[in-house]
Scaffold this active site. Structure first.
Site, PDB file in Angstrom:
ATOM      1  CD  GLN A 135      31.753  28.290  42.957  1.00 45.44           C
ATOM      2  OE1 GLN A 135      32.902  28.459  43.374  1.00 45.44           O
ATOM      3  NE2 GLN A 135      30.714  28.859  43.530  1.00 45.44           N
ATOM      4  CB  SER A 167      28.336  31.099  35.185  1.00 46.26           C
ATOM      5  OG  SER A 167      27.220  30.537  35.836  1.00 46.26           O
ATOM      6  CE1 TYR A 195      20.811  28.085  34.649  1.00 45.73           C
ATOM      7  CE2 TYR A 195      20.641  26.100  35.980  1.00 45.73           C
ATOM      8  CZ  TYR A 195      21.346  26.900  35.107  1.00 45.73           C
ATOM      9  OH  TYR A 195      22.591  26.521  34.701  1.00 45.73           O
TER      10      TYR A 195
END
Length: 385
Positions: A136, A142, A237
């Protein structure tokens, strides 16, 4: 032990203002065993001066050729291209066996990966960091699209000849603007939050019913999609839709878009042309003075008449086709990207050496070329290997 040299070049793709590493990351990179060299004025467009880098221990290098030829690791934002300095390709300027970390976009530019393999450069693509919990902090797609979603709404608000919020005055009440957002991925969710903070009424379309709860939690109204096809792709996605499905979706969206003041489109499919969600007929149905911000302009556009890199007015509607929205907030975008790269290098560096363990899930997902070979499976398929 000789320290690995990490080079930070100036971006050469037109309009790109970001920089791969910012000064705040240098102390931690140095502690990993890197010697940092930065090309002169590499961070200037993003708001980071050479003196900032020097104050954090970096050496400023006057030219790109010197930087590339000496660096063991190159960290940049955009994919490598032909360099105006000396006319060489950036890949050809690098040492054989060196590592390049950047947004390589191998599914969009597979031949570039082949060239990297031919020049003996190993490539870690920030587009391809797997979306797993451990990665992450490295998820640059992102971090960048999050900021781009915010800026897209501001572009729309600035271009609109109205205000966003409900306003009650002695002269009467002004109704809130209506914003329609197409796509509720990272960019779309930030766009929803930003438009709501500015006081707009927000409607949202996405082909994945699973995002409905997130949309509504941010104050948006979810537009239910046609239900005859499952379009949830790998890793969260959206996947490519059929022409028949897109036609149904266009018909469904036409009513909502025709009543909108601002439409922000975010729909993209990795390695594919962006789906057309807004036909020219739909644009004609919109009110004069309304605005479309097409975040997919760089991959073909979600609006049929978007012009990449331009802001145009057609049928009374302003259509913004900015292809690098994220570069408009280059300072913060560079900060987040630098932190993503730092987290990646922290996970890969052992005793001052970058270790590319092919059994590691992150390396397996993001490593495109290794020791003169294209090893990324999806890229190999595109190359016919």
């Amino acid at each position: 032990m000789v320290n690995l040299i990490l080079g930070v070049p100036k971006e050469i793709i037109g309009g790109e203002k970001r920089v791969g590493i910012v000064p705040e990351s240098l102390a931690k990179l140095t502690s990993l065993g890197f010697e940092i060299r930065v090309e002169k004025d590499a961070g200037k467009e993003a708001g980071f001066l050479d003196s900032d880098y020097e104050a954090h221990g970096a050496k400023i290098v006057s030219g790109a050729q010197e930087l590339y030829s000496t660096a063991d690791v190159i960290v940049k934002v955009e994919r490598p291209e032909q360099h105006p300095e000396g006319g060489k390709h950036e890949l050809e300027m690098m040492k054989k066996g060196a590592l390049l970390v950047c947004f390589m976009a191998p599914l969009n530019f597979p031949e570039l990966s082949k060239k990297a393999a031919q020049t003996g450069v190993d490539v870690l693509s920030m587009n391809d960091i797997p979306r797993i919990t451990r990665a992450q902090r490295m998820d640059a797609l992102s971090s960048q699209t999050n900021l781009a979603g915010y800026k897209a709404v501001l572009l729309g608000a600035n271009a609109l000849r109205k205000i966003f919020p409900l306003l009650m005055t002695a002269a009467g009440t002004i109704s809130p603007a209506k914003v329609v957002i197409l796509g509720a991925g990272v960019a779309g969710l930030q766009a929803i939050a930003t438009a709501r903070r500015l006081g707009a009424v927000v409607e949202v379309s996405d082909v994945r019913p699973a995002v409905k709860e997130q949309v509504e939690s941010l104050g948006g109204k979810y537009i239910e999609p046609p239900q005859d096809e499952t379009l949830e792709g790998e890793g969260g996605y959206a996947k490519e839709a059929s022409e028949e499905y897109l036609k149904k979706q266009q018909e469904l969206l036409k009513k909502h878009i025709s009543e909108a003041d601002v439409v922000v489109t975010t729909a993209q499919v990795p390695g594919k042309k962006a789906p057309v969600l807004i036909s020219e007929e739909t644009v004609k149905s919109m009110r004069p003075g309304s605005v479309i911000v097409d975040m997919a302009a760089g991959t073909g556009g979600n609006c049929a008449i978007t012009e990449a890199g331009k802001e145009v007015e057609k049928h009374g509607v302003r259509i913004i086709g900015e292809t690098n929205i994220i570069s408009l907030v280059a300072y913060n975008a560079s900060q987040l990207y630098s932190r993503n790269v730092l987290a990646l290098l922290q996970s890969l560096t052992k005793e001052g050496q970058v270790v590319l363990d092919l059994e590691d899930e992150i390396v397996k997902g993001a490593l495109i070329t290794r020791e003169g070979q294209v090893i990324h499976e999806n890229t190999k398929k595109l190359l016919g290997e």
